[in-house]
Design an enzyme around this catalytic site. Structure first.
Site, PDB file in Angstrom:
ATOM      1  N   CYS A  87      -0.476   0.666   0.982  1.00  0.00           N
ATOM      2  CA  CYS A  87       0.072   1.288  -0.216  1.00  0.00           C
ATOM      3  C   CYS A  87       0.471   2.741   0.075  1.00  0.00           C
ATOM      4  O   CYS A  87       1.403   2.979   0.824  1.00  0.00           O
ATOM      5  CB  CYS A  87      -0.912   1.177  -1.376  1.00  0.00           C
ATOM      6  SG  CYS A  87      -0.126   1.499  -2.988  1.00  0.00           S
ATOM      7  N   HIS A 196      -1.645  -4.442  -1.805  1.00  0.00           N
ATOM      8  CA  HIS A 196      -3.069  -4.175  -1.570  1.00  0.00           C
ATOM      9  C   HIS A 196      -3.751  -5.458  -1.087  1.00  0.00           C
ATOM     10  O   HIS A 196      -4.169  -6.276  -1.906  1.00  0.00           O
ATOM     11  CB  HIS A 196      -3.743  -3.705  -2.856  1.00  0.00           C
ATOM     12  CG  HIS A 196      -3.417  -2.311  -3.254  1.00  0.00           C
ATOM     13  ND1 HIS A 196      -4.115  -1.223  -2.787  1.00  0.00           N
ATOM     14  CD2 HIS A 196      -2.455  -1.830  -4.077  1.00  0.00           C
ATOM     15  CE1 HIS A 196      -3.614  -0.124  -3.304  1.00  0.00           C
ATOM     16  NE2 HIS A 196      -2.600  -0.458  -4.090  1.00  0.00           N
ATOM     17  N   GLU A 198      -6.655  -5.732   0.052  1.00  0.00           N
ATOM     18  CA  GLU A 198      -8.065  -5.678  -0.363  1.00  0.00           C
ATOM     19  C   GLU A 198      -8.258  -6.105  -1.817  1.00  0.00           C
ATOM     20  O   GLU A 198      -9.383  -6.368  -2.249  1.00  0.00           O
ATOM     21  CB  GLU A 198      -8.630  -4.273  -0.143  1.00  0.00           C
ATOM     22  CG  GLU A 198      -8.262  -3.221  -1.158  1.00  0.00           C
ATOM     23  CD  GLU A 198      -6.868  -2.637  -0.991  1.00  0.00           C
ATOM     24  OE1 GLU A 198      -6.556  -1.654  -1.700  1.00  0.00           O
ATOM     25  OE2 GLU A 198      -6.075  -3.151  -0.170  1.00  0.00           O
TER      26      GLU A 198
END
Length: 220
Positions: A87, A196, A198
């Site tokens: 990001c 993202h 994660e």
């Protein structure tokens, strides 16, 4: 007799521009991966690979990197080992952004621009781009979509207002938010992703697992 394989030590840079908890939790769920929290460049030596995550503004991110004296060490690291920018981290490894006046790290060429107010059909474009979206990987760059797909799908979670507008030769993954734009970029040992991983559940875990396994095999 089985041979024990030492874990891959993946560093996550923690300098205050994003909650790294999600990154750590996701990495901890990947087999044979050991997470190293990186506070300064001296910690680089304890890592096999490195992640630069981030949320927030471009200038704030660059100023924090400068304050911690991480700019040159990150550039040097990228010349030797694998670096992943996530990001804002992806934006910081570029040359710069319309969002601010600071120069980026310049590890990958190209700049970031703000999404236009209208899409291809002159309809209002929602900014920031927020939510789940599909990614098409570039076969020409050696990225095979099926390697990242789950049930034939590659989709990830996005939150951003600026998009990569650099050379297409750097792009190895595309998405669409009113316009088609690059969301995965790379240069030698460095890769940047606008989404993202994660926060992308099983899709993100598979992406990170592939990044670790494929790249660490080349350098170990």
């Amino acid at each position: 007799m089985s041979i024990e394989i030492p874990p891959v030590k993946v560093g996550v840079i923690n300098i205050g521009f994003g909650n790294i908890g999600s990154c750590i939790n996701m990495l901890d769920s990947i087999e044979n991966c050991e997470t190293v929290i990186v506070e300064n460049y001296q910690d680089f030596k304890y890592t096999d690979m490195l992640i630069l995550p981030g949320v927030g503004s471009f200038d704030t991110g660059m100023k924090l990197l400068k304050k911690r004296e991480l700019c040159k060490p990150l550039i040097d690291y990228a010349n030797k080992k694998n670096l992943l920018g996530i990001c804002l981290g992806m934006q910081l490894i570029s040359e710069g952004s319309e969002e601010g006046s600071e120069e980026g790290l310049g590890i990958i060429s190209g700049y970031f621009k703000k999404f236009p107010k209208e899409d291809f059909n002159s309809k209002s474009l929602k900014v920031p781009c927020m939510g789940w979206n599909f990614v098409e990987y570039s076969l020409e760059k050696g990225y095979l979509s099926h390697e990242y797909a789950i049930n034939g799908v590659t989709r990830y979670y996005f939150v951003h207002s600026y998009y990569y507008a650099g050379p297409e030769e750097n792009v190895c993954g595309w998405s669409n938010h009113g316009i088609k734009y690059g969301v995965v970029i790379n240069n030698k040992k460095t890769i940047g992703v606008q989404f993202h991983p994660e926060k992308s559940h099983d899709f993100g875990r598979k992406f990170l697992k592939n990044w670790i396994n494929k790249n660490y095999e080349k350098t170990s």
